[in-house]
Scaffold this motif. Sequence first.
Motif, PDB file in Angstrom:
ATOM      1  N   HIS A 266      47.989  25.497  44.512  1.00  0.00           N
ATOM      2  CA  HIS A 266      47.290  26.737  44.837  1.00  0.00           C
ATOM      3  C   HIS A 266      47.334  27.007  46.337  1.00  0.00           C
ATOM      4  O   HIS A 266      47.013  26.127  47.132  1.00  0.00           O
ATOM      5  N   ASP A 267      47.741  28.233  46.697  1.00  0.00           N
ATOM      6  CA  ASP A 267      47.717  28.665  48.090  1.00  0.00           C
ATOM      7  C   ASP A 267      46.452  29.503  48.278  1.00  0.00           C
ATOM      8  O   ASP A 267      46.425  30.697  47.936  1.00  0.00           O
ATOM      9  N   LEU A 268      45.423  28.886  48.795  1.00  0.00           N
ATOM     10  CA  LEU A 268      44.124  29.548  48.909  1.00  0.00           C
ATOM     11  C   LEU A 268      44.070  30.571  50.033  1.00  0.00           C
ATOM     12  O   LEU A 268      43.063  31.269  50.192  1.00  0.00           O
ATOM     13  N   THR A 269      45.152  30.699  50.804  1.00  0.00           N
ATOM     14  CA  THR A 269      45.191  31.721  51.857  1.00  0.00           C
ATOM     15  C   THR A 269      45.640  33.063  51.294  1.00  0.00           C
ATOM     16  O   THR A 269      45.518  34.086  51.964  1.00  0.00           O
ATOM     17  N   LYS A 270      46.170  33.059  50.078  1.00  0.00           N
ATOM     18  CA  LYS A 270      46.682  34.292  49.478  1.00  0.00           C
ATOM     19  C   LYS A 270      45.571  35.015  48.699  1.00  0.00           C
ATOM     20  O   LYS A 270      44.629  34.396  48.212  1.00  0.00           O
ATOM     21  N   PRO A 271      45.688  36.365  48.570  1.00  0.00           N
ATOM     22  CA  PRO A 271      44.662  37.139  47.853  1.00  0.00           C
ATOM     23  C   PRO A 271      44.697  36.870  46.351  1.00  0.00           C
ATOM     24  O   PRO A 271      45.734  36.508  45.795  1.00  0.00           O
ATOM     25  N   THR A 272      43.538  37.056  45.707  1.00  0.00           N
ATOM     26  CA  THR A 272      43.439  36.829  44.261  1.00  0.00           C
ATOM     27  C   THR A 272      43.230  38.118  43.479  1.00  0.00           C
ATOM     28  O   THR A 272      43.352  38.123  42.263  1.00  0.00           O
ATOM     29  N   GLY A 273      42.904  39.221  44.177  1.00  0.00           N
ATOM     30  CA  GLY A 273      42.657  40.474  43.487  1.00  0.00           C
ATOM     31  C   GLY A 273      41.293  40.487  42.798  1.00  0.00           C
ATOM     32  O   GLY A 273      40.438  39.629  43.046  1.00  0.00           O
ATOM     33  N   MET A 274      41.072  41.466  41.923  1.00  0.00           N
ATOM     34  CA  MET A 274      39.807  41.579  41.194  1.00  0.00           C
ATOM     35  C   MET A 274      39.592  40.323  40.349  1.00  0.00           C
ATOM     36  O   MET A 274      40.536  39.778  39.786  1.00  0.00           O
ATOM     37  N   ARG A 275      38.347  39.880  40.239  1.00  0.00           N
ATOM     38  CA  ARG A 275      38.066  38.660  39.483  1.00  0.00           C
ATOM     39  C   ARG A 275      38.203  38.875  37.982  1.00  0.00           C
ATOM     40  O   ARG A 275      38.505  37.949  37.243  1.00  0.00           O
ATOM     41  N   GLN A 276      37.983  40.097  37.527  1.00  0.00           N
ATOM     42  CA  GLN A 276      38.117  40.368  36.088  1.00  0.00           C
ATOM     43  C   GLN A 276      38.266  41.863  35.850  1.00  0.00           C
ATOM     44  O   GLN A 276      37.685  42.678  36.577  1.00  0.00           O
ATOM     45  N   LYS A 277      39.051  42.232  34.857  1.00  0.00           N
ATOM     46  CA  LYS A 277      39.149  43.618  34.402  1.00  0.00           C
ATOM     47  C   LYS A 277      39.459  43.581  32.908  1.00  0.00           C
ATOM     48  O   LYS A 277      40.603  43.556  32.491  1.00  0.00           O
ATOM     49  N   LEU A 278      38.395  43.551  32.112  1.00  0.00           N
ATOM     50  CA  LEU A 278      38.501  43.403  30.660  1.00  0.00           C
ATOM     51  C   LEU A 278      37.974  44.669  29.995  1.00  0.00           C
ATOM     52  O   LEU A 278      36.854  45.101  30.270  1.00  0.00           O
ATOM     53  N   VAL A 279      38.782  45.287  29.113  1.00  0.00           N
ATOM     54  CA  VAL A 279      38.337  46.509  28.458  1.00  0.00           C
ATOM     55  C   VAL A 279      37.581  46.187  27.169  1.00  0.00           C
ATOM     56  O   VAL A 279      37.866  45.205  26.490  1.00  0.00           O
ATOM     57  N   SER A 280      36.613  47.022  26.865  1.00  0.00           N
ATOM     58  CA  SER A 280      35.866  46.896  25.610  1.00  0.00           C
ATOM     59  C   SER A 280      36.752  47.344  24.441  1.00  0.00           C
ATOM     60  O   SER A 280      37.471  48.339  24.546  1.00  0.00           O
ATOM     61  N   THR A 281      36.674  46.610  23.332  1.00  0.00           N
ATOM     62  CA  THR A 281      37.459  46.984  22.146  1.00  0.00           C
ATOM     63  C   THR A 281      36.554  47.391  20.985  1.00  0.00           C
ATOM     64  O   THR A 281      36.992  47.413  19.836  1.00  0.00           O
ATOM     65  N   GLU A 282      35.302  47.737  21.281  1.00  0.00           N
ATOM     66  CA  GLU A 282      34.381  48.133  20.208  1.00  0.00           C
ATOM     67  C   GLU A 282      34.899  49.351  19.445  1.00  0.00           C
ATOM     68  O   GLU A 282      34.898  49.383  18.209  1.00  0.00           O
ATOM     69  N   THR A 283      35.351  50.364  20.184  1.00  0.00           N
ATOM     70  CA  THR A 283      35.854  51.586  19.545  1.00  0.00           C
ATOM     71  C   THR A 283      37.134  51.298  18.774  1.00  0.00           C
ATOM     72  O   THR A 283      37.349  51.814  17.672  1.00  0.00           O
ATOM     73  N   LEU A 284      37.995  50.460  19.347  1.00  0.00           N
ATOM     74  CA  LEU A 284      39.254  50.092  18.699  1.00  0.00           C
ATOM     75  C   LEU A 284      39.001  49.354  17.382  1.00  0.00           C
ATOM     76  O   LEU A 284      39.651  49.625  16.361  1.00  0.00           O
ATOM     77  N   LYS A 285      38.052  48.436  17.388  1.00  0.00           N
ATOM     78  CA  LYS A 285      37.722  47.687  16.165  1.00  0.00           C
ATOM     79  C   LYS A 285      37.151  48.612  15.102  1.00  0.00           C
ATOM     80  O   LYS A 285      37.445  48.465  13.915  1.00  0.00           O
ATOM     81  N   ALA A 286      36.332  49.573  15.527  1.00  0.00           N
ATOM     82  CA  ALA A 286      35.771  50.540  14.585  1.00  0.00           C
ATOM     83  C   ALA A 286      36.875  51.389  13.950  1.00  0.00           C
ATOM     84  O   ALA A 286      36.747  51.839  12.804  1.00  0.00           O
ATOM     85  N   PHE A 287      37.950  51.588  14.701  1.00  0.00           N
ATOM     86  CA  PHE A 287      39.113  52.331  14.194  1.00  0.00           C
ATOM     87  C   PHE A 287      39.894  51.483  13.183  1.00  0.00           C
ATOM     88  O   PHE A 287      40.724  52.002  12.434  1.00  0.00           O
TER      89      PHE A 287
END
Length: 313
Positions: A266-287
Amino acid sequence: MKVWLTGGSGMVGRNVQERVARQDGAAAGLVLLAPRHSEVDLLDASAIDAFLERERPDAVIHAAGTVGGIQANIASPVRFLQENILMGTNVVMGARRAGITRLINLSSSCVYPRNGQNPLREDMILTGELEPTNEGYAIAKIATARLCDYISREDPSFLYKTLIPCNLYGRHDKFDPVHSHMIPAVIAKIAKAKDEGAQEVEIWGDGQSRREFMYAGDVADFIVEALARIEALPAYMNVGLGYDYTINEYYQAVAHVLGYDGAFRHDLTKPTGMRQKLVSTETLKAFGWSAPTSLEEGLRKTLDFYRNGQSHD
């Protein structure tokens, strides 16, 4: 049904064409029109009008866009905003002028607020500040989605719906490290390390950031299904997995599929970006739909394409 597919040369567009070519299930009877940029310039409204008058499609799948990684978005925000908003407006309004009542618009999870609580629900659009690094692209995608929504509100006979996929990978992806997203970049990096006998592979940051990646073939399957059931679609629908993995877990999964047994550093000097970006699938499951392809299966198919330049589905 004759369907105009924009962005036919991109990863999603190529996967949709492969799906329709099988002519089974919801794809049975579909005929795709996927003209190249040289045939129909999406930045030219008159060219779109002429194409629609000539071909008279029954429906539209808008998957085209000016896309790029973080550096490209930072360097050219004017281009990413202007070209994407113009393409979206020209395609959607062109379809409306032509009287086409069915349209699937492909958006992006970057439309969600940067500090939105995960999982990201469809009703969170325009409730907070966007991620600055791709704000122009996100604004264009939001504007196009809203335009589709407004048209349907003004005249409910126009079924213009927006799908919001999570991150994608798969066949027809870009593996050039300069232009590729995470999974194809990891495949290329670990494949090179294995071929060269390298004992370790570098991971930027601590590898603990989480990402949701769906196999592009699954998204193509859903697009075709959504078009067949467009009356039942809400104005906006996430298309995701509903779960995610850490960057470290993606590296480990790719190494397993490739048979690479080296170490990770691991190169800890490099950026990691957003820690999380998870979409909800509630509507998809209902479909009534969920993605069928596991991470390992998707990686094996993607690796096969990377090695051979073709699919064997």
